[in-house]
Design a protein around this motif. Sequence first.
Motif: not given
Length: 142
Positions: A62-76, A78-92
């Motif tokens: 099948g296929s998935f959308v995966i979003n990732t976001v940096n949560i470092m450093p721990k002390e700050t 991270p709410n104002n960060r923008i996620p990176q979006r990736f699409v993974l699928n079985e054909n690629s």
Amino acid sequence: MDKTLEIEGTTFSDTRGKIKFFNTFDMSQIVRFYEISPDNTSIIRGWQGHHNEKKWFYCHSGSFVINTVNIMPKETTPNNRIPQRFVLNENSPVILEVPEGSATAFKSLEDGSKLMVFSDFTLDESMKDDIRFPLETWNAQW
């Protein structure tokens, strides 16, 4: 923290069938893996983060959308960060390497999708490093 990295594989086909392979993927850090099969395409799993654990994601069905976001450093906060979006699928053939210091959220785009997740932490180590965030923490594109 390093950036999220896409590791591209290769596909070979002949009269016997098809092979997907990742000859440049170094699996020496991996200590466990598991498979996720969502019940439907409306479920979003996340946000789950780790300060020290690294993960790799591979969609073998099948296929998935995966979003990732940096949560470092721990002390700050991270709410104002923008996620990176990736699409993974079985054909690629792509493995998504998500570095330590990241949070992820994902959803399947097709019924019957299956996602393999590889980790460099044991389950006990991972549970001690686990950080959860409400889904609305970041504005991700689904």
